[in-house]
Design an enzyme around this catalytic site. Structure first.
Site, PDB file in Angstrom:
ATOM      1  N   ARG A 122       0.821  -1.231   0.000  1.00  9.64           N
ATOM      2  CA  ARG A 122       0.000   0.000   0.000  1.00  9.64           C
ATOM      3  C   ARG A 122       0.852   1.278   0.000  1.00  9.64           C
ATOM      4  O   ARG A 122       0.369   2.349   0.364  1.00  9.64           O
ATOM      5  CB  ARG A 122      -0.974   0.022   1.173  1.00  9.64           C
ATOM      6  N   LYS A 144       4.758  11.494 -10.938  1.00 11.03           N
ATOM      7  CA  LYS A 144       3.982  10.657 -11.856  1.00 11.03           C
ATOM      8  C   LYS A 144       4.736   9.360 -12.053  1.00 11.03           C
ATOM      9  O   LYS A 144       5.928   9.370 -12.394  1.00 11.03           O
ATOM     10  CB  LYS A 144       3.829  11.344 -13.214  1.00 11.03           C
ATOM     11  N   GLU A 186      13.043  17.721 -23.982  1.00  8.85           N
ATOM     12  CA  GLU A 186      12.246  18.120 -22.807  1.00  8.85           C
ATOM     13  C   GLU A 186      12.786  19.430 -22.224  1.00  8.85           C
ATOM     14  O   GLU A 186      12.039  20.205 -21.644  1.00  8.85           O
ATOM     15  CB  GLU A 186      12.263  17.013 -21.745  1.00  8.85           C
ATOM     16  N   LYS A 228       9.470  22.976 -13.308  1.00  4.21           N
ATOM     17  CA  LYS A 228       8.625  21.807 -13.034  1.00  4.21           C
ATOM     18  C   LYS A 228       8.155  21.835 -11.584  1.00  4.21           C
ATOM     19  O   LYS A 228       6.992  21.541 -11.292  1.00  4.21           O
ATOM     20  CB  LYS A 228       9.361  20.505 -13.347  1.00  4.21           C
ATOM     21  N   GLU A 238      -2.567  17.436 -12.000  1.00  2.24           N
ATOM     22  CA  GLU A 238      -2.867  17.823 -13.377  1.00  2.24           C
ATOM     23  C   GLU A 238      -4.346  18.128 -13.617  1.00  2.24           C
ATOM     24  O   GLU A 238      -4.977  17.590 -14.518  1.00  2.24           O
ATOM     25  CB  GLU A 238      -2.373  16.742 -14.341  1.00  2.24           C
ATOM     26  N   ARG A 242      -0.539  21.907 -14.958  1.00  2.90           N
ATOM     27  CA  ARG A 242       0.468  20.861 -15.151  1.00  2.90           C
ATOM     28  C   ARG A 242       0.386  20.245 -16.555  1.00  2.90           C
ATOM     29  O   ARG A 242       1.389  19.749 -17.080  1.00  2.90           O
ATOM     30  CB  ARG A 242       0.338  19.778 -14.071  1.00  2.90           C
ATOM     31  N   ASN A 246       2.744  18.650 -21.077  1.00  2.00           N
ATOM     32  CA  ASN A 246       2.499  17.685 -22.144  1.00  2.00           C
ATOM     33  C   ASN A 246       2.649  18.303 -23.529  1.00  2.00           C
ATOM     34  O   ASN A 246       2.265  17.684 -24.526  1.00  2.00           O
ATOM     35  CB  ASN A 246       1.092  17.094 -22.006  1.00  2.00           C
ATOM     36  N   HIS A 249       3.228  16.209 -26.594  1.00  2.92           N
ATOM     37  CA  HIS A 249       3.043  14.806 -26.223  1.00  2.92           C
ATOM     38  C   HIS A 249       1.858  14.131 -26.907  1.00  2.92           C
ATOM     39  O   HIS A 249       1.881  12.918 -27.073  1.00  2.92           O
ATOM     40  CB  HIS A 249       2.920  14.673 -24.700  1.00  2.92           C
ATOM     41  N   HIS A 253       3.021  11.006 -28.634  1.00  4.68           N
ATOM     42  CA  HIS A 253       2.576   9.666 -28.225  1.00  4.68           C
ATOM     43  C   HIS A 253       2.040   8.875 -29.412  1.00  4.68           C
ATOM     44  O   HIS A 253       2.267   7.664 -29.514  1.00  4.68           O
ATOM     45  CB  HIS A 253       1.478   9.775 -27.162  1.00  4.68           C
ATOM     46  N   HIS A 267      11.357   8.370 -26.898  1.00  3.55           N
ATOM     47  CA  HIS A 267      10.308   9.232 -26.346  1.00  3.55           C
ATOM     48  C   HIS A 267      10.629  10.718 -26.580  1.00  3.55           C
ATOM     49  O   HIS A 267       9.795  11.469 -27.081  1.00  3.55           O
ATOM     50  CB  HIS A 267      10.149   8.939 -24.848  1.00  3.55           C
TER      51      HIS A 267
HETATM   52  P1  NAD Z   1      15.503   5.179 -20.274  1.00  4.49           P
HETATM   53  O1  NAD Z   1      15.212   5.116 -18.844  1.00  4.49           O
HETATM   54  O2  NAD Z   1      15.110   4.019 -21.125  1.00  4.49           O
HETATM   55  O3  NAD Z   1      17.043   5.461 -20.479  1.00  4.49           O
HETATM   56  C1  NAD Z   1      17.556   5.547 -21.790  1.00  4.49           C
HETATM   57  C2  NAD Z   1      18.754   4.638 -22.000  1.00  4.49           C
HETATM   58  O4  NAD Z   1      19.896   5.260 -21.425  1.00  4.49           O
HETATM   59  C3  NAD Z   1      18.648   3.271 -21.359  1.00  4.49           C
HETATM   60  O5  NAD Z   1      19.174   2.324 -22.243  1.00  4.49           O
HETATM   61  C4  NAD Z   1      19.534   3.385 -20.126  1.00  4.49           C
HETATM   62  O6  NAD Z   1      20.089   2.148 -19.769  1.00  4.49           O
HETATM   63  C5  NAD Z   1      20.579   4.348 -20.576  1.00  4.49           C
HETATM   64  N1  NAD Z   1      21.184   5.169 -19.521  1.00  4.49           N
HETATM   65  C6  NAD Z   1      20.549   5.775 -18.500  1.00  4.49           C
HETATM   66  N2  NAD Z   1      21.401   6.558 -17.820  1.00  4.49           N
HETATM   67  C7  NAD Z   1      22.610   6.425 -18.419  1.00  4.49           C
HETATM   68  C8  NAD Z   1      23.883   6.991 -18.180  1.00  4.49           C
HETATM   69  N3  NAD Z   1      24.079   7.893 -17.219  1.00  4.49           N
HETATM   70  N4  NAD Z   1      24.908   6.624 -18.979  1.00  4.49           N
HETATM   71  C9  NAD Z   1      24.696   5.734 -20.002  1.00  4.49           C
HETATM   72  N5  NAD Z   1      23.512   5.196 -20.280  1.00  4.49           N
HETATM   73  C10 NAD Z   1      22.476   5.533 -19.505  1.00  4.49           C
HETATM   74  O7  NAD Z   1      14.803   6.449 -20.972  1.00  4.49           O
HETATM   75  P2  NAD Z   1      14.539   7.944 -20.515  1.00  4.49           P
HETATM   76  O8  NAD Z   1      14.588   8.725 -21.756  1.00  4.49           O
HETATM   77  O9  NAD Z   1      15.345   8.356 -19.359  1.00  4.49           O
HETATM   78  O10 NAD Z   1      13.034   7.876 -19.991  1.00  4.49           O
HETATM   79  C11 NAD Z   1      11.977   7.588 -20.863  1.00  4.49           C
HETATM   80  C12 NAD Z   1      10.787   7.155 -20.045  1.00  4.49           C
HETATM   81  O11 NAD Z   1      10.419   8.219 -19.166  1.00  4.49           O
HETATM   82  C13 NAD Z   1       9.557   6.833 -20.840  1.00  4.49           C
HETATM   83  O12 NAD Z   1       9.032   5.612 -20.397  1.00  4.49           O
HETATM   84  C14 NAD Z   1       8.589   7.961 -20.513  1.00  4.49           C
HETATM   85  O13 NAD Z   1       7.244   7.542 -20.559  1.00  4.49           O
HETATM   86  C15 NAD Z   1       9.009   8.326 -19.128  1.00  4.49           C
HETATM   87  N6  NAD Z   1       8.658   9.686 -18.727  1.00  4.49           N
HETATM   88  C16 NAD Z   1       8.015   9.850 -17.538  1.00  4.49           C
HETATM   89  C17 NAD Z   1       7.686  11.105 -17.087  1.00  4.49           C
HETATM   90  C18 NAD Z   1       7.048  11.282 -15.749  1.00  4.49           C
HETATM   91  O14 NAD Z   1       6.656  12.400 -15.401  1.00  4.49           O
HETATM   92  N7  NAD Z   1       6.937  10.244 -14.964  1.00  4.49           N
HETATM   93  C19 NAD Z   1       8.024  12.235 -17.846  1.00  4.49           C
HETATM   94  C20 NAD Z   1       8.690  12.044 -19.061  1.00  4.49           C
HETATM   95  C21 NAD Z   1       8.995  10.770 -19.484  1.00  4.49           C
END
Ligand code: NAD
Length: 370
Positions: A122, A144, A186, A228, A238, A242, A246, A249, A253, A267
């Protein structure tokens, strides 16, 4: 040198620390947040191989035992199967509600570990140690958390705020250039949605940010986190402002869904193209000047990011399919589409009543097939 930016959420307020050398300080910074001197660290294989030893050493030096849970890298981890595996591991480790989970990785690790923390027994506390630019400026802040399902991305999740975020800028040194650029999409988003001055600064200094020049990186990440934090403090769940985060997005998406949420289009790359499209759509609707759309597009393209459907190699997009994805988007309400549109650079707003037919016409003009 580091700075702490507060996310003002009353009893759940926390700090996002942005700076160099934070992994080495992680033990000392995290220990006060732990009731038991142990920490379950969720990471992916790539991040753990590169930086796990340094984080472990720092935690152990502070008397914190490390319980590593290392998952395969990639978006596929954000699934019911990935979640079940992670929850099983937490149960095997006999974590209880007095324990804390650390998400040590990019947005995938953060979203998955954060959601697991939200529902495990929980809900237990978690902290974020983001290692991608995208995670540092966006996903690690604001609570999020989510996984993807067949019907779409991030459709199952929870709001669960971290207790602390440590954004170590040094860790970005090992990030592949393509991931750095995807995260930059971003960064530029914050300028485009609400800070014209920051956008102008990025036009002049974006290449320094991408080159990981320490001062430029610190300024860019700090500004994004500050924006942010302000937005989240004002509208945690949101209901209003907030949603501006997006920007790009809804288009993005749909492109991700059509390309399979993978290496074809990251992404951040989808969000880059989506932002350029949101500005062109705004201009086509007479909401902003055509030259604003051109300027936004130019800044995105200067970072080596896609701005058009044609920039996404090998994917002739069908307008009807893209619109169908948009209609499933969790921002769609009552059949009308919700978009973040702009009256100018730094002046985004939420448009809740966009006609799907107009979007379809726009996509055809953008080169989509019917
Ligand atoms: P990711 O977590 O897949 O990382 C990208 C790649 O980089 C991976 O292969 C990882 O192993 C590698 N990596 C990470 N840090 C590294 C480092 N310091 N050195 C070398 N390699 C490294 O992708 P991302 O772009 O960080 O995140 C994308 C995800 O985030 C999506 O699923 C998206 O939906 C989510 N997201 C969430 C929010 C939120 O508010 N929660 C906002 C934006 C995006």
């Amino acid at each position: 040198m580091s700075r702490a930016i507060a996310v003002g959420l009353g009893a759940r307020a926390y700090e996002v620390v942005v700076g160099a050398g934070l992994i080495a300080e992680a033990g000392a910074r995290l220990a006060p947040h732990l009731r038991r001197q142990r920490l379950a660290v969720v990471s992916d294989e790539t991040v753990w191989a590169l930086h796990g030893a340094r984080l472990s050493a720092s935690l152990q030096a502070a008397g914190v035992a490390v319980l590593p849970i290392v998952i395969a890298p990639g978006e596929q981890a954000k699934s019911f199967a990935g979640l079940a595996e992670l929850i099983d591991r937490l149960l095997e480790l006999e974590l209880d509600r007095g324990d804390v989970i650390a998400a040590f990785g990019g947005g995938v690790v953060g979203d998955l570990a954060g959601f697991a923390a939200a529902i495990y027994k929980r809900g237990i506390d978690f902290v974020q140690i983001p290692t991608t630019l995208l995670a540092q400026v966006d996903s690690s802040v604001g609570g999020k958390t989510a996984i993807d399902v067949a019907a779409g991305k991030n459709l199952v999740g929870a709001f669960h705020q971290p207790r602390l975020v440590l954004a170590d800028l040094d860790v970005l040194a090992s990030l592949p250039d393509r991931e750095m650029r995807a995260g930059y999409a971003e960064v530029i988003k914050y300028g485009l949605l609400g800070d014209f001055g920051f956008f102008e600064w990025l036009e002049a200094h974006g290449d320094e940010v991408l080159a990981r020049e320490p001062q430029a990186l610190s300024r860019a990440v700090g500004r994004c986190v500050q924006m942010k934090a302000e937005i989240v403090a004002e509208d945690e769940t949101e209901q209003g402002r907030r949603a501006l985060l997006n920007l790009g997005h809804t288009f993005g998406h749909a492109l991700e869904a059509e390309t399979g949420f993978g290496a074809v289009l990251l992404h951040g790359e989808a969000v880059a193209a989506g932002q350029a499209m949101a500005f062109r759509f705004s201009a086509a609707q007479g909401l902003c000047r055509a030259q604003d759309a051109v300027r936004a597009e130019r800044a995105i393209a200067a970072a080596g990011l896609p701005t058009t459907l044609g920039d996404v190699a090998g994917h002739p997009f069908a307008a009807d399919r893209l619109v169908a994805h948009m209609a499933q988007d969790k921002k769609a309400q009552g059949g009308r589409l919700t978009f973040i549109l702009a009256r100018g650079i730094g002046e985004a707003f939420v448009a809740r009543d966009v006609d799907a037919g107009q979007v379809r016409g726009f996509l055809l003009a953008e080169g989509a097939t019917p």
